[in-house]
Design a protein around this motif. Structure first.
Motif, PDB file in Angstrom:
ATOM      1  N   HIS A 171       1.944  -5.114   7.981  1.00  0.00           N
ATOM      2  CA  HIS A 171       1.548  -3.756   8.336  1.00  0.00           C
ATOM      3  C   HIS A 171       2.460  -3.195   9.417  1.00  0.00           C
ATOM      4  O   HIS A 171       2.814  -3.911  10.339  1.00  0.00           O
ATOM      5  CB  HIS A 171       0.091  -3.703   8.806  1.00  0.00           C
ATOM      6  N   HIS A 202       2.033   3.617   5.426  1.00  0.00           N
ATOM      7  CA  HIS A 202       1.889   2.871   4.174  1.00  0.00           C
ATOM      8  C   HIS A 202       3.059   3.097   3.215  1.00  0.00           C
ATOM      9  O   HIS A 202       3.247   2.309   2.291  1.00  0.00           O
ATOM     10  CB  HIS A 202       0.557   3.198   3.498  1.00  0.00           C
ATOM     11  N   GLU A 216      -6.262   2.166   0.420  1.00  0.00           N
ATOM     12  CA  GLU A 216      -6.733   1.295   1.505  1.00  0.00           C
ATOM     13  C   GLU A 216      -7.568   2.089   2.489  1.00  0.00           C
ATOM     14  O   GLU A 216      -8.552   1.603   3.022  1.00  0.00           O
ATOM     15  CB  GLU A 216      -5.528   0.672   2.237  1.00  0.00           C
ATOM     16  N   GLU A 217      -7.166   3.340   2.720  1.00  0.00           N
ATOM     17  CA  GLU A 217      -7.782   4.117   3.802  1.00  0.00           C
ATOM     18  C   GLU A 217      -9.194   4.595   3.498  1.00  0.00           C
ATOM     19  O   GLU A 217      -9.951   4.881   4.413  1.00  0.00           O
ATOM     20  CB  GLU A 217      -6.905   5.340   4.138  1.00  0.00           C
ATOM     21  N   CYS A 231      -0.319   5.979   8.805  1.00  0.00           N
ATOM     22  CA  CYS A 231      -0.493   4.529   8.962  1.00  0.00           C
ATOM     23  C   CYS A 231       0.752   3.801   8.440  1.00  0.00           C
ATOM     24  O   CYS A 231       0.777   2.587   8.369  1.00  0.00           O
ATOM     25  CB  CYS A 231      -1.753   4.064   8.230  1.00  0.00           C
ATOM     26  N   GLU A 276       0.853  -1.193   0.000  1.00  0.00           N
ATOM     27  CA  GLU A 276       0.000   0.000   0.000  1.00  0.00           C
ATOM     28  C   GLU A 276       0.886   1.240   0.000  1.00  0.00           C
ATOM     29  O   GLU A 276       2.068   1.167   0.369  1.00  0.00           O
ATOM     30  CB  GLU A 276      -0.904   0.000   1.246  1.00  0.00           C
TER      31      GLU A 276
HETATM   32 ZN   LIG Z   1      -2.805   0.983   7.411  1.00  0.00          ZN
END
Ligand SMILES: [Zn+2]
Length: 483
Positions: free
Chosen positions: A196, A136, A171-172, A134, A107
Motif C-alpha cells: 500500500h 490505488h 476496496e474503499e 489513497c 487495487e
Molecule cells: Zn487504500
C-alpha cells in the motif's frame, strides 16, 4: 532508475567491494533480472498509473481502470479472466503451471469528491469528481508490474510454478476482495502479496483494525407537528436516543475501539413529525471479537431507542473487515528485499514540492522520507483504519509492505495524496514496491523452505479460527445502493 542499475554495474565491475558494502541477497541474479524487467517497462508502467489516476473511478465503477490493467496483463501473455465473483471490474491474470501458486493483489478504485491536479496546492480538476486519495492507481500498477517481472522469469525457465494477479475492485466502499474470497476465486494460492502507498517504507508487521459497517433505520408515524402531534411518533427521536446511547458507550469501551457515524436521514421539515430516520455507523477495534461485542451492544441500543420513542428499528450489516493477521516469516523476506533495494532517491525538486504540500497543510516541512524503516519485530497496536486485504490474511498467508509515495504526515484520503499519486513522487514509490514484491516472490518460488515457513506460521496462528465474512448474501451492491 533509482540506484539499482548502478548497483548492478558496480557488482559487475567490483563484486568483492560491492559485497562488502551491500551483501547480495539470496537469488540475487534472478532478482536483478526482475528489477531489469521493471526498469524496461518503467515508462509504460508510469503511463498506465497516470491513466488510472486520470480515470479516478470509484468502487465497482472502475471499468476503464480494470480494463487498462487487464489489457496490459493479456498483452504480456497472462491468461486473463474478467468479471469474476459477480463484479465486472474484478479480474484474474495468471501465468505458469503447478505449485507454488503465488498471488498478488492490486487495487484501482478512487475516492469520491477528491478531484485534484498533480500540484502542490489544492487545485480541483472537476468539482465533486473523484480522485486517487489513497494511491490505488499506484497500488494496482505496482503489483501488476511485479507479476509481469515474475512472469518473464517463469517464461525464461528460471522459476517454476504459477503467478496470479488479482484485480480487486472496490476496496474503499464494498470490500471487493471478500466477494472474490467467497466465490473461491483465490482458492489454491499458497502465499498472497500486497502493498500500500504510505508516507514511509517498511515491511508491515502492524495489524489493521477490524470493522463492521452498519445501517440503523427507524420507522415512526408522520403527523402535523403542531395540529396533531399526539398522532405522530418521531423516527428521528428514536435515532437521537440511539446516537446518545452510542456516545455514552464511548465511556465503556476499550481504548483501541473507534466508532463514527453519519446521519443520513433526519427528517425533512420541522412541521412534519419524521416517519423515517437513518444513521450509518462504523465500529472498529483491534480484533474481530471486540467489534462483534460492540455490535451486540449496538443492536440492544437500537431496540431500546426504538422502544423509548415508540417506533420501530432495523439494523443492517453492510459489510466489514477483519483485523490483519501478520505473517512475520513473510514480512522478514519483504524487509530483506526492501533493504537490499535501498532507500528511495528523491530529487531536491521533489523534496521542495513535498515541503510545499506540507506547508499548504500547515504541517512541519519534513519533506519525503526516503529511508527503509527498520524491521519492527514487536510492532505495537494496530494501525488506525481497515482493509479488505485483512480478510484475505485469515484465509491464506499475506506478505504486505508499505512504500512512501507521499510527504511525511500529510492527511491520507486527502488532496495531497491525490496530487502525489499522479506525479514522480508516487511513481518512484510504486517502482520500489514492484521491485520489492517481485524479489519477495522470487524468494518464495526458488526456496520451498520459505513457503513452508510462511504457511506453517499461518497454520499455527489460524488454528481453531472460524472465518466468517461480514458481507450480506447475494452479489455486491453498488455503493450508491448502500446507505
Ligand atoms: Zn487504500
Amino acid at each position: 532508475m533509482r540506484h539499482l542499475a548502478s548497483l548492478v554495474l558496480f557488482l559487475a565491475t567490483a563484486p568483492s567491494l560491492a559485497a562488502a558494502t551491500q551483501p547480495a541477497p539470496p537469488h540475487a541474479a534472478e532478482k536483478q533480472l526482475a528489477v531489469a524487467t521493471i526498469d524496461e517497462n518503467r515508462e509504460q508502467l508510469t503511463a498506465l498509473s497516470d491513466e488510472v489516476w486520470r480515470y479516478a473511478e470509484t468502487a465497482l465503477q472502475e471499468t476503464k481502470s480494470s480494463k487498462a490493467l487487464a489489457d496490459l496483463a493479456e498483452k504480456k501473455g497472462f491468461r486473463v479472466t474478467r468479471g469474476v465473483a459477480g463484479m465486472p471490474t474484478a479480474f484474474v491474470a495468471e501465468y505458469g503451471t503447478g505449485r507454488p501458486v503465488i498471488g498478488i493483489m492490486g487495487e484501482y478504485d478512487a475516492l469520491p469528491g477528491l478531484s485534484q491536479k498533480a500540484e502542490p496546492e489544492r487545485a480541483v480538476i472537476e468539482p465533486g469528481a473523484p480522485g486517487h486519495g489513497c494511491g490505488h492507481n499506484l497500488f494496482g500498477v505496482g503489483s501488476l508490474a511485479a507479476a509481469i517481472a515474475v512472469k518473464e522469469l517463469i517464461a525464461a525457465g528460471k522459476l517454476h510454478g504459477t503467478v496470479k494477479f488479482f484485480g480487486t475492485p472496490a476496496e474503499e466502499a464494498v470490500g471487493g476482495k471478500l466477494y472474490m474470497l467467497r466465490d473461491g476465486v483465490m482458492n489454491g494460492v499458497d502465499v498472497m502479496l500486497a502493498w500500500h502507498p504510505d508516507d514511509e517504507t517498511r515491511a508491515d508487521t502492524k495489524s489493521t483494525q477490524a470493522i463492521v459497517d452498519v445501517t440503523v433505520e427507524f420507522f415512526g408515524r408522520a403527523a402535523h407537528a403542531a395540529y396533531d402531534p399526539w398522532n405522530g411518533r418521531s423516527a428521528v427521536h428514536g435515532l437521537e436516543i440511539f446516537t446518545l446511547a452510542v456516545n455514552m458507550m464511548r465511556e465503556h469501551i476499550h481504548p483501541s475501539s473507534r466508532m463514527h457515524y453519519a446521519i443520513l436521514k433526519g427528517g425533512d421539515v420541522p412541521n412534519v413529525v419524521p416517519e423515517y430516520g437513518k444513521v450509518w455507523i462504523w465500529l472498529r477495534d483491534e480484533k474481530r471479537e471486540l467489534v462483534d461485542e460492540m455490535l451486540g451492544r449496538l443492536r440492544k441500543m437500537a431496540t431500546g431507542a426504538a422502544m423509548a420513542a415508540d417506533v420501530e428499528s432495523k439494523v443492517t450489516i453492510n459489510g466489514g473487515d477483519w483485523n490483519m493477521l501478520v505473517n512475520m516469516a513473510g514480512e522478514r523476506l519483504a524487509q530483506q528485499n526492501l533493504e537490499w533495494l535501498g532507500p528511495l532517491q528523491f530529487t531536491p525538486q521533489e523534496q521542495e514540492l513535498a515541503k510545499a504540500i506540507q506547508r499548504a497543510n500547515h504541517l512541519p516541512e519534513k519533506g519525503l522520507n526516503p529511508a527503509i524503516k527498520p524491521f519492527e519485530a514487536v510492532p505495537g497496536p494496530a494501525e488506525g483504519g481497515s482493509t479488505d486485504v485483512a480478510d484475505i490474511s485469515w484465509n491464506m498467508p499475506i506478505i504486505h509492505l508499505s512504500v512512501a509515495t507521499a510527504p511525511t504526515g500529510v492527511p491520507w484520503h486527502g488532496w495531497s495524496v491525490v496530487a502525489c499519486s499522479g506525479m514522480s513522487i508516487g511513481h518512484k514509490g510504486m517502482i520500489l514496491a514492484s521491485e520489492a514484491l517481485a524479489a519477495t516472490m522470487i524468494d518464495l518460488f526458488l526456496d520451498p523452505a520459505n513457503v513452508r515457513a510462511v504457511r506453517e506460521e499461518f497454520a499455527k496462528k489460524t488454528e481453531g479460527v472460524q472465518y466468517t465474512a461480514y458481507i450480506p448474501a447475494g452479489p455486491p451492491r453498488l455503493p450508491t445502493a448502500n446507505p
